[in-house]
Design a protein around this motif. Structure first.
Motif, PDB file in Angstrom:
ATOM      1  N   ALA A  96       0.843  -1.225  -0.048  1.00  0.00           N
ATOM      2  CA  ALA A  96      -0.157  -0.214   0.056  1.00  0.00           C
ATOM      3  C   ALA A  96       0.922   1.115   0.045  1.00  0.00           C
ATOM      4  O   ALA A  96       1.912   1.474   0.732  1.00  0.00           O
ATOM      5  N   VAL A  97       0.783   2.258  -0.723  1.00  0.00           N
ATOM      6  CA  VAL A  97       1.273   3.362  -0.850  1.00  0.00           C
ATOM      7  C   VAL A  97       0.392   4.700  -1.116  1.00  0.00           C
ATOM      8  O   VAL A  97      -0.607   4.113  -1.471  1.00  0.00           O
ATOM      9  N   LEU A  98       0.966   5.776  -0.873  1.00  0.00           N
ATOM     10  CA  LEU A  98      -0.176   7.136  -0.906  1.00  0.00           C
ATOM     11  C   LEU A  98      -0.126   7.448  -2.502  1.00  0.00           C
ATOM     12  O   LEU A  98      -0.804   7.572  -3.100  1.00  0.00           O
ATOM     13  N   ALA A  99       1.019   7.250  -3.214  1.00  0.00           N
ATOM     14  CA  ALA A  99       1.234   7.720  -4.569  1.00  0.00           C
ATOM     15  C   ALA A  99       1.952   6.532  -5.135  1.00  0.00           C
ATOM     16  O   ALA A  99       3.096   5.884  -4.949  1.00  0.00           O
ATOM     17  N   ASP A 100       1.432   6.128  -6.868  1.00  0.00           N
ATOM     18  CA  ASP A 100       1.823   5.182  -7.201  1.00  0.00           C
ATOM     19  C   ASP A 100       2.298   5.549  -8.741  1.00  0.00           C
ATOM     20  O   ASP A 100       1.586   5.122  -9.645  1.00  0.00           O
ATOM     21  N   PRO A 101       3.198   6.624  -8.959  1.00  0.00           N
ATOM     22  CA  PRO A 101       3.373   6.871 -10.439  1.00  0.00           C
ATOM     23  C   PRO A 101       4.186   6.141 -11.135  1.00  0.00           C
ATOM     24  O   PRO A 101       4.002   6.123 -12.391  1.00  0.00           O
ATOM     25  N   GLU A 160      -0.646  10.314  -9.033  1.00  0.00           N
ATOM     26  CA  GLU A 160      -0.125  11.238  -9.533  1.00  0.00           C
ATOM     27  C   GLU A 160       1.240  11.570  -8.764  1.00  0.00           C
ATOM     28  O   GLU A 160       1.574  11.095  -7.500  1.00  0.00           O
ATOM     29  N   ASP A 161       2.354  11.923  -9.392  1.00  0.00           N
ATOM     30  CA  ASP A 161       3.561  12.296  -8.920  1.00  0.00           C
ATOM     31  C   ASP A 161       3.604  13.645  -8.256  1.00  0.00           C
ATOM     32  O   ASP A 161       3.862  14.479  -8.899  1.00  0.00           O
ATOM     33  N   PHE A 162       3.409  13.496  -6.925  1.00  0.00           N
ATOM     34  CA  PHE A 162       3.514  14.805  -6.316  1.00  0.00           C
ATOM     35  C   PHE A 162       4.141  14.905  -5.041  1.00  0.00           C
ATOM     36  O   PHE A 162       4.689  13.790  -4.850  1.00  0.00           O
ATOM     37  N   LEU A 163       4.697  16.017  -4.472  1.00  0.00           N
ATOM     38  CA  LEU A 163       5.664  16.008  -3.222  1.00  0.00           C
ATOM     39  C   LEU A 163       4.903  15.471  -2.015  1.00  0.00           C
ATOM     40  O   LEU A 163       3.870  16.224  -1.562  1.00  0.00           O
TER      41      LEU A 163
END
Length: 365
Positions: free
Chosen positions: A184-189, A200-203
């Motif tokens: 599980a991850v917050l962001a998966d670009p 989305e690839d965000f900070l």
């Protein structure tokens, strides 16, 4: 068991051997030379980056701008996780250290929005060396019948995703215990996770500040000089950075948005979404490798989080950005300027940016 770190004990237990009294840091160029000559990165530590006042101002600005988005992503992945287990007991196992603050956010979201209380541990996984099996046994012994849910911050090219899958397979072959390797991850670009908050690839600000937003805990260490059989992998606690620690403040700032985003998070989390693992990020990296004549793909670090790390603790060659005007990469441009690193616009990638490491013995034309 006494856990290190500056987080409250109820938020997380770090399963690591405390190596705080051991000097193992090396300067950036010395460490890079050692890595490129064959020393494994986990056998030593970089000198921990101490953020400047200008960089801290940028961190606070990005946190203010992204806190609600981080809360929403936390809510989406937490909702999907809640429905995945459907009242079955489970344990959160975050991968130190980038996964630790994300694991805490998910734990708090599950508690406050779903009244679902789960234990949370943070353990070490190391590329090419695998997960800490001693820590896994510790968790499984104390929570019989519970499933494990592994958590990390974000995906890059999927190296840790693959390492986790391989580690779970080895664990099954050794002990006959089957573990769910879904990460599980917050962001998966990188499109290499099926349980995510966004692609989305965000900070994610915890990529910016290293230990000062991750409980003042170092990267994990696996050096047999200090880690014996039966020991957890090691880590240090950076007591000298306590005055700069924003770990708990980061969690509190994001968590205060949970109630406001919950309705939208539940809607998105329940929505059927294509979770196919296309690994399209890896295909982008293969194009970069070809276009820039890079011999070793390990010298390409994709995404905002990994690019940040290249600038903080490696020897960068150049930074590729999809759009130099993108507000999401202002800290990248600041770090690159401070270090005198070339920034080049490169639009043929799914990522917002990529960091290219300088080979010290050739490999790049």
């Amino acid at each position: 068991m006494k856990s290190i770190g500056s987080y409250p004990q109820e938020d997380v237990t770090f399963l690591v051997k405390d190596l705080s009294d051991i000097e193992m840091e090396r300067g950036t160029k010395e460490r890079e030379a050692a890595i490129q000559s064959g020393t494994h990165y986990s056998e030593m530590l970089p000198i921990e980056y101490e953020p400047t006042a200008e960089y801290m101002a940028l961190y606070h600005e990005s946190l203010t701008r992204n806190a609600s988005k981080l809360a929403l992503c936390t809510g989406v992945v937490s909702t999907r996780m809640y429905h995945k287990f459907n009242d079955q007991p489970f344990v959160l196992v975050s991968l130190a250290r980038a996964g630790t603050p994300v694991g805490i956010l998910i734990k708090r979201y599950l508690e406050t929005q779903f009244q679902c209380h789960v234990p949370h541990y943070s353990i070490s996984i190391i590329r090419d060396r695998g997960i800490d099996e001693v820590a896994l046994r510790y968790i499984l012994d104390r929570h019989p019948g519970c499933q494990l849910q592994f958590v990390d911050g974000w995906t890059g090219k999927g190296a840790i995703t693959k390492e986790l899958t391989a580690s779970c397979q080895r664990y099954y072959e050794k002990y006959g215990v089957s573990l769910d390797d879904e990460l599980a991850v917050l962001a998966d670009p990188g499109y290499c996770s099926s349980l995510f908050g966004t692609r989305e690839d965000f900070l994610i600000p915890s990529a910016c500040l290293n230990s000062t937003v991750s409980g003042l805990v170092s990267r994990t260490v696996l050096n047999r000089q200090w880690i014996g059989e039966g020991d957890f992998h090691g880590a240090k606690y950076y007591k000298h950075l306590e005055e700069k620690d924003v770990s708990v403040a980061f969690i509190e700032e994001v968590a205060r948005h949970f109630k406001d985003v919950h309705e939208e998070a539940v809607r998105r989390g329940a929505k059927k979404e294509d979770t196919t693992l296309t690994w399209r990020g890896l295909a982008d990296l293969q194009s970069i490798q070809e276009d820039f004549h890079i011999e070793n793909m390990n010298f390409i670090k994709p995404g905002v989080g990994e690019t940040t790390r290249v600038l903080l603790r490696r020897v960068p060659w150049k930074i590729l950005v999809k759009d130099k005007q993108d507000q999401r990469i202002q800290h990248i441009l600041l770090l690159a300027r401070d270090r005198g690193v070339t920034v080049e616009q490169y639009e043929k990638m799914t990522y917002t940016c990529c960091g290219l490491i300088q080979p010290l013995t050739g490999g790049v034309e």
